[in-house]
Write an enzyme that holds these catalytic residues in place. Structure first.
Site, PDB file in Angstrom:
ATOM      1  CG  ASP A 113       7.230  24.926 -25.682  1.00  0.00           C
ATOM      2  OD1 ASP A 113       6.454  25.089 -26.807  1.00  0.00           O
ATOM      3  OD2 ASP A 113       7.730  24.114 -25.615  1.00  0.00           O
ATOM      4  CB  SER A 137     -14.033  24.582  -8.153  1.00  0.00           C
ATOM      5  OG  SER A 137     -12.652  25.396  -8.036  1.00  0.00           O
ATOM      6  CG  LEU A 138     -18.868  25.659  -6.167  1.00  0.00           C
ATOM      7  CD1 LEU A 138     -20.344  24.986  -5.873  1.00  0.00           C
ATOM      8  CD2 LEU A 138     -19.420  27.177  -6.153  1.00  0.00           C
ATOM      9  CD  GLU A 186     -28.478  23.993  -8.251  1.00  0.00           C
ATOM     10  OE1 GLU A 186     -29.516  24.004  -8.938  1.00  0.00           O
ATOM     11  OE2 GLU A 186     -27.726  24.931  -8.439  1.00  0.00           O
ATOM     12  CE  LYS A 195     -19.656  19.765  -5.105  1.00  0.00           C
ATOM     13  NZ  LYS A 195     -18.773  18.761  -5.552  1.00  0.00           N
ATOM     14  NE  ARG A 216     -13.599  22.730 -12.641  1.00  0.00           N
ATOM     15  CZ  ARG A 216     -14.894  22.598 -11.575  1.00  0.00           C
ATOM     16  NH1 ARG A 216     -15.857  23.563 -11.846  1.00  0.00           N
ATOM     17  NH2 ARG A 216     -15.054  21.481 -11.158  1.00  0.00           N
ATOM     18  CD  GLU A 221     -20.959  18.074 -12.171  1.00  0.00           C
ATOM     19  OE1 GLU A 221     -20.736  19.404 -12.187  1.00  0.00           O
ATOM     20  OE2 GLU A 221     -20.006  17.305 -11.454  1.00  0.00           O
ATOM     21  CE  LYS A 227     -24.480  27.469  -8.472  1.00  0.00           C
ATOM     22  NZ  LYS A 227     -25.373  26.771  -9.643  1.00  0.00           N
TER      23      LYS A 227
END
Length: 488
Positions: free
Chosen positions: A37, A79-80, A110, A112, A133, A168, A285
DNA sequence: TATTGTGCATAAGTTCAGCT
DNA sequence: AGCTGAACTTATGCACAATA
């Protein structure tokens, strides 16, 4: 002395494959399950850090969420970073201009969408899988439930050989209300909000149940793409997505420069109230992919995109009492017990006050009326006291006196803000050690001598598992130490 | 009951760029 | 080369609601 990450990854992969074969085919393992492991974990960590060297999924089940296969992202799914006001946002713009050399930057702004991020993989134009994700490098394969979303095209004409489309998954407000009306009629507890319900539905193992809840998707992003030169800009990519039949927001214009982007954000703050899905902000973006590439990323966030969080709703309520929570490490956290109040979609009754200094700084007293807001989407935050409404009998909060009343033997740890239990029980000590060891390192050799010695002692003693917050993985680690101490 | 995924606050530790 | 502040990273803790 140290081997390069790439060599380490190759060595680990070879070792894992060899041990896995020994175990599976010859039933003659050379190393313990625990050590195996550790190898798998070490590889996962490395590949997350250096995705460019990551190889194909070895198909070794780890102990993450059972019931779903996992799959690798070809390009990491980040992620942002968040911004909360105009200054934050302009700082983001300034950093970009600095990094890219002051040329005219183009932005896409745009809404979210508040849902679950997902990556759709197309091979030779055919939809093959949908993956959450996860940790950014590897997530759960949720193809079965995502396939129920009809809006996703199954085959694309003239697509690159390999294409990851990021989007999304969300639930429309109308669908959320429809389901809750049903629940109400059947006398069942209502779902709390569309985001959690959408997340729950995506991870539902029962396909029949999933079929009853309609999910939607909006696509906005480009993950891996081979050949890499297929698109020059996000706008171009989105136009292509639309031609292929993906649901996208097609009311998005390219904004020239930071000022125009900021205006677009402000317009969205007004528009969002009429959108058919839940939103909590805007995403900005850089449009040109070449600019994105030059700006680069950190391990967590791209430098070329940020989220802008719209200011949250606030409310006032009465703080009835400050109670104390004792955490796993013995740290004591004061918590405000509030008169329940409806705020941004859920009822808030408690809020963390972090530590004694925080209470003193804001001079928060029991009986005070406080102003609260949701930080981000969920966490309630006490902003401060509404002094005009303070009752005459309210006294400053005496942290230490309260600890004494409750019989908690705690003290400040040096100059630190937090109070900690002074004489941790044996159980607390064990928990702290185990937690420390499982977080810090994979091997007992990596521990300091003192800690290692204590752990080996613990491993040899019969530890009452139920009494401790020890997870199965940590338990396996302790078992491993037991083997280790027998050897030496 | 435990785990997962969402996400913020705080603090401490680390790295980096720019300056002397 | 060494210093310093900013930026970035890591760790910890917490909340909440969903599923298993």
């Amino acid at each position: 002395m140290s081997e390069s990450p790439r060599d380490q990854i190759l060595r680990l992969r070879a070792a894992i494959q060899r041990h896995e074969e020994l175990y599976r085919k010859k039933h003659a393992p050379e190393i313990s399950d625990f050590e195996f492991d550790k190898l798998v974990d070490a590889l996962a960590d490395l590949e997350r850090e250096f995705p460019m060297f990551a190889g194909p999924d070895l198909g070794i089940g780890d102990d993450k969420s059972e019931g779903f296969q996992q799959a690798d992202h070809k390009a990491p799914m980040l992620s942002l970073d968040n911004t909360y006001d105009e200054a934050d946002f302009r700082a983001f713009g300034d950093r970009l201009y600095k990094a890219l050399g002051g040329t005219g930057l183009e932005f896409i702004v745009e809404p979210k969408v508040d849902g679950v991020a997902v990556s759709l993989t197309f091979e030779k134009g055919q939809f093959v899988r949908a993956v959450t994700r996860g940790n950014g490098a590897r997530g759960d394969d949720v193809t079965a439930n995502v396939s129920l979303i009809r809006e996703i095209p199954r085959s694309l004409k003239g697509a690159p050989d390999l294409l990851e489309v990021r989007g999304e998954i969300y639930m429309e407000l109308a669908e959320f209300q429809r389901l809750n009306t049903e629940r109400e009629a059947e006398g069942e507890p209502l779902y709390a909000n569309p985001r959690n319900l959408a997340a729950g539905t995506v991870k539902l193992l029962d396909g029949e149940e999933a079929r009853k809840r309609r999910l939607s998707i909006v696509c906005y992003g480009l993950g891996a793409c081979e050949p890499a030169t297929a698109f020059a800009s996000l706008k171009e990519f989105k136009t292509k997505l639309k031609a292929w039949g993906f649901p996208i927001r097609d009311d998005i214009d390219v904004q020239q420069g930071v000022d125009a982007a900021w205006k677009a954000i402000q317009q969205l703050d007004v528009l969002r109230r009429d959108l058919p899905f839940p939103t909590d902000g805007a995403v900005v973006k850089v449009n040109r992919l070449e600019d994105q590439r030059r700006a680069g990323t950190t391990s967590k966030f791209p430098h070329w995109a940020v989220a802008f969080k719209f200011p949250p709703d606030q409310a006032e309520t009465i703080l009835r009492k400050i109670s104390m929570q004792v955490g796993r490490t013995g740290a004591i956290t004061p918590v405000a017990e509030l008169d329940p109040v409806l705020l941004a979609g859920s009822t808030v009754a408690r809020a963390t006050l972090h530590n004694a200094d925080e209470i003193a700084r804001k001079d928060i007293r029991e009986g005070d009326t406080v102003r609260i807001q949701k930080a981000g989407e969920i966490i309630p935050q006490v902003l401060g006291v509404v002094l005009e409404k303070r009752p005459a009998e309210a006294r400053p909060f005496d942290f230490e006196a309260r600890l004494k009343e409750l019989g908690l033997d705690a003290a400040r740890d040096g100059e630190e803000a937090a109070y900690k239990l002074r004489a941790p029980s044996r159980e607390m000590k064990i928990r702290r050690l185990v937690h420390f060891a499982s977080k810090q390192c994979l091997d007992i050799d990596g521990l300091g001598d003192a800690v290692a010695e204590q752990l080996v002692d613990l491993a040899l003693v019969d530890v009452p598992v139920d009494a401790l917050g020890i997870t199965p993985a940590q338990w396996r680690m302790l078992e491993g130490f037991k083997d280790k101490s027998v050897d030496t």
